[in-house]
Write a protein that holds these residues in place. Structure first.
Motif, PDB file in Angstrom:
ATOM      1  N   TYR A 115      36.709  32.683  47.208  1.00 19.52           N
ATOM      2  CA  TYR A 115      36.018  31.690  46.381  1.00 19.52           C
ATOM      3  C   TYR A 115      36.727  30.359  46.538  1.00 19.52           C
ATOM      4  O   TYR A 115      37.841  30.293  47.070  1.00 19.52           O
ATOM      5  CB  TYR A 115      35.962  32.123  44.908  1.00 19.52           C
ATOM      6  N   LEU A 116      36.079  29.307  46.085  1.00 18.01           N
ATOM      7  CA  LEU A 116      36.648  27.963  46.220  1.00 18.01           C
ATOM      8  C   LEU A 116      37.674  27.688  45.130  1.00 18.01           C
ATOM      9  O   LEU A 116      37.554  28.161  44.007  1.00 18.01           O
ATOM     10  CB  LEU A 116      35.551  26.898  46.150  1.00 18.01           C
ATOM     11  N   ASP A 117      38.676  26.904  45.466  1.00 16.16           N
ATOM     12  CA  ASP A 117      39.613  26.306  44.517  1.00 16.16           C
ATOM     13  C   ASP A 117      39.305  24.806  44.525  1.00 16.16           C
ATOM     14  O   ASP A 117      39.375  24.179  45.579  1.00 16.16           O
ATOM     15  CB  ASP A 117      41.048  26.566  44.978  1.00 16.16           C
ATOM     16  N   PRO A 118      38.950  24.234  43.346  1.00 16.80           N
ATOM     17  CA  PRO A 118      38.962  24.730  41.970  1.00 16.80           C
ATOM     18  C   PRO A 118      37.901  25.800  41.703  1.00 16.80           C
ATOM     19  O   PRO A 118      36.896  25.868  42.401  1.00 16.80           O
ATOM     20  CB  PRO A 118      38.689  23.483  41.134  1.00 16.80           C
ATOM     21  N   PHE A 119      38.136  26.585  40.629  1.00 18.10           N
ATOM     22  CA  PHE A 119      37.309  27.747  40.336  1.00 18.10           C
ATOM     23  C   PHE A 119      37.130  27.890  38.825  1.00 18.10           C
ATOM     24  O   PHE A 119      37.908  27.361  38.030  1.00 18.10           O
ATOM     25  CB  PHE A 119      37.979  29.008  40.875  1.00 18.10           C
ATOM     26  N   PHE A 120      36.104  28.639  38.437  1.00 19.11           N
ATOM     27  CA  PHE A 120      35.935  28.997  37.032  1.00 19.11           C
ATOM     28  C   PHE A 120      37.093  29.902  36.632  1.00 19.11           C
ATOM     29  O   PHE A 120      37.450  30.834  37.362  1.00 19.11           O
ATOM     30  CB  PHE A 120      34.593  29.704  36.845  1.00 19.11           C
ATOM     31  N   VAL A 121      37.675  29.645  35.460  1.00 15.95           N
ATOM     32  CA  VAL A 121      38.930  30.298  35.074  1.00 15.95           C
ATOM     33  C   VAL A 121      38.853  31.824  35.077  1.00 15.95           C
ATOM     34  O   VAL A 121      39.870  32.496  35.268  1.00 15.95           O
ATOM     35  CB  VAL A 121      39.379  29.834  33.673  1.00 15.95           C
ATOM     36  N   MET A 122      37.668  32.369  34.881  1.00 10.48           N
ATOM     37  CA  MET A 122      37.549  33.814  34.764  1.00 10.48           C
ATOM     38  C   MET A 122      37.712  34.553  36.099  1.00 10.48           C
ATOM     39  O   MET A 122      38.080  35.734  36.124  1.00 10.48           O
ATOM     40  CB  MET A 122      36.198  34.167  34.137  1.00 10.48           C
ATOM     41  N   TYR A 123      37.423  33.886  37.216  1.00  2.20           N
ATOM     42  CA  TYR A 123      37.390  34.594  38.495  1.00  2.20           C
ATOM     43  C   TYR A 123      38.695  35.317  38.830  1.00  2.20           C
ATOM     44  O   TYR A 123      38.684  36.540  39.062  1.00  2.20           O
ATOM     45  CB  TYR A 123      37.009  33.639  39.627  1.00  2.20           C
ATOM     46  N   PRO A 124      39.831  34.642  38.893  1.00  7.74           N
ATOM     47  CA  PRO A 124      41.057  35.369  39.278  1.00  7.74           C
ATOM     48  C   PRO A 124      41.469  36.424  38.257  1.00  7.74           C
ATOM     49  O   PRO A 124      41.982  37.477  38.639  1.00  7.74           O
ATOM     50  CB  PRO A 124      42.111  34.258  39.405  1.00  7.74           C
ATOM     51  N   ALA A 125      41.240  36.161  36.964  1.00  7.31           N
ATOM     52  CA  ALA A 125      41.622  37.139  35.944  1.00  7.31           C
ATOM     53  C   ALA A 125      40.813  38.426  36.093  1.00  7.31           C
ATOM     54  O   ALA A 125      41.363  39.538  36.035  1.00  7.31           O
ATOM     55  CB  ALA A 125      41.430  36.550  34.553  1.00  7.31           C
ATOM     56  N   LEU A 126      39.511  38.304  36.309  1.00  9.72           N
ATOM     57  CA  LEU A 126      38.675  39.490  36.487  1.00  9.72           C
ATOM     58  C   LEU A 126      39.097  40.273  37.728  1.00  9.72           C
ATOM     59  O   LEU A 126      39.126  41.513  37.721  1.00  9.72           O
ATOM     60  CB  LEU A 126      37.207  39.086  36.607  1.00  9.72           C
ATOM     61  N   LEU A 127      39.394  39.547  38.800  1.00  9.38           N
ATOM     62  CA  LEU A 127      39.818  40.217  40.031  1.00  9.38           C
ATOM     63  C   LEU A 127      41.096  41.018  39.812  1.00  9.38           C
ATOM     64  O   LEU A 127      41.227  42.158  40.277  1.00  9.38           O
ATOM     65  CB  LEU A 127      40.040  39.191  41.138  1.00  9.38           C
TER      66      LEU A 127
END
Length: 370
Positions: A115-127
């Motif tokens: 995914y792109l950086d910047p990103f929606f805050v939830m993406y890395p946490a869910l992963l």
């Protein structure tokens, strides 16, 4: 750490946005350009539909996949738009719920997600909760989707590409050509493609384009939270290949169970609401804030959503600049919450024109002092 707490919870922190919200509650009459939700009320007809549902006794669990009339209306709209042979829809507990179900359904430990950086805050946490491996693609300074950079990041472990256009936190929209290139790459490599389209109705300069138009296996996540100011109602929907949707439903049965039934009846009514007046208002707000900050700040003009992601002036970085702004009563969000970099900050222009004007004046003043 308390001995009962699971190790997976230590791999990510609480949302930095929530910390700013908590701070906002303590300030007296701040200039609030931090909140990522519309500043208009839920349309009255939608409120009435939910109230009628409550008073009509529609307060029990709905089917896990959502109430029949809402699913039917969504399916008809989706079939009319895409015409795919294998594209089914279900109602989830907000787009956040849809994202979580998508990750749990498809990501195994060690799988890589681009995914792109910047990103929606939830993406890395869910992963991290799923054991997946984040592969962020640096998109500075323009924040554009670069199909070549996506292709270069693909490895044998790549399981998913996650797109978000219009994007949070940048408001940047991908072009049809960029989306088509990534959609065809995912199809060629047999990689799951998720399109987070929660801001799809906030598209200002051209027509919205979904990668599902180019790749029939794209999983699309959308909802009513941002478009109809229904952030607290928790009604989203996901559509994609039937077998993937069935797996998400299986997990929803044992987690969220269903979206709140009265809110679903409200969402059904929401599908009939004309939003063009609000979209026109947000286009004007976009222009108001961009024109007001153009002389002193570097940014990419957003083509959608209701965010601006400027570079902080001076050399202190984004977080230090945000702290100065908050000390002066202006609430904005540090860019490092959405990124590996600490150079930018996020503004939400989902606010009154008066609030935007006050924010612009103070931001320009802070830039002159930097």
């Amino acid at each position: 750490m308390h001995p009962w707490i699971a190790d997976r919870t230590t791999t990510f922190d609480a949302s930095g946005i929530r910390k700013v919200f908590d701070l906002a509650a303590k300030l007296k009459d701040p200039i609030n350009l931090s909140i990522g939700q519309p500043d208009f009320e839920v349309p009255e007809s939608v409120q009435d539909a939910a109230i009628d549902a409550i008073r009509g006794g529609k307060n029990a669990y709905s089917p896990t996949q959502g109430i029949g009339p809402l699913r039917s209306a969504l399916q008809q709209e989706i079939d009319s738009r895409y015409g795919h042979d294998d594209r089914e829809v279900f109602v989830c507990s907000g787009t956040s719920g849809g994202l979580m179900l998508s990750m749990l359904s498809m990501i195994n430990p060690g799988d890589e997600v681009i995914y792109l950086d910047p990103f929606f805050v939830m993406y890395p946490a869910l992963l991290k909760m799923c054991g997946g491996v984040a592969v962020p693609i640096d998109s500075y300074p323009s924040f554009q989707l670069d199909p070549d950079a996506i292709a270069a990041a693909v490895t044998p472990k790549t399981k998913m590409i996650l797109l978000n256009s219009p994007a949070n936190p940048t408001g940047v929209t991908a072009t049809a050509e960029q989306l088509e290139a990534v959609a065809r790459l995912a199809a060629e490599k047999n990689i799951a493609l998720i399109s987070d389209e929660i801001y799809s109705r906030f598209h200002y300069d051209d027509a919205f384009v979904s990668p599902a138009q180019f790749n029939p296996d794209t999983i699309v996540i959308d909802g009513f939270s941002k478009s109809h100011a229904m952030t607290g109602w928790r009604v989203g929907y996901v559509h994609g290949p039937g077998e993937v949707i069935a797996t998400m439903l299986k997990i929803q049965q044992y987690s969220f169970v269903c979206s709140p039934q009265p809110a679903q009846w409200g969402a059904l009514r929401a599908m009939e609401v004309n939003l063009q007046g609000h979209i026109d208002d947000y286009l004007n707000k976009r222009d108001l804030i961009c024109d007001g900050l153009a002389d002193r700040f570097e940014f990419t003009r957003p083509g959608g959503a209701f965010y601006l992601f400027p570079k902080a002036p001076g050399d202190a970085g984004g977080e230090a600049f945000v702290h100065k702004a908050i000390e002066r009563g202006l609430l904005i969000i540090p860019g490092k919450i959405f990124s590996a970099r600490d150079s930018h900050f996020r503004i939400s222009f989902a606010a009154s024109d008066e609030t935007i004007a006050k924010g612009v004046a103070l931001l320009n003043q802070l830039a002159d002092e930097a």
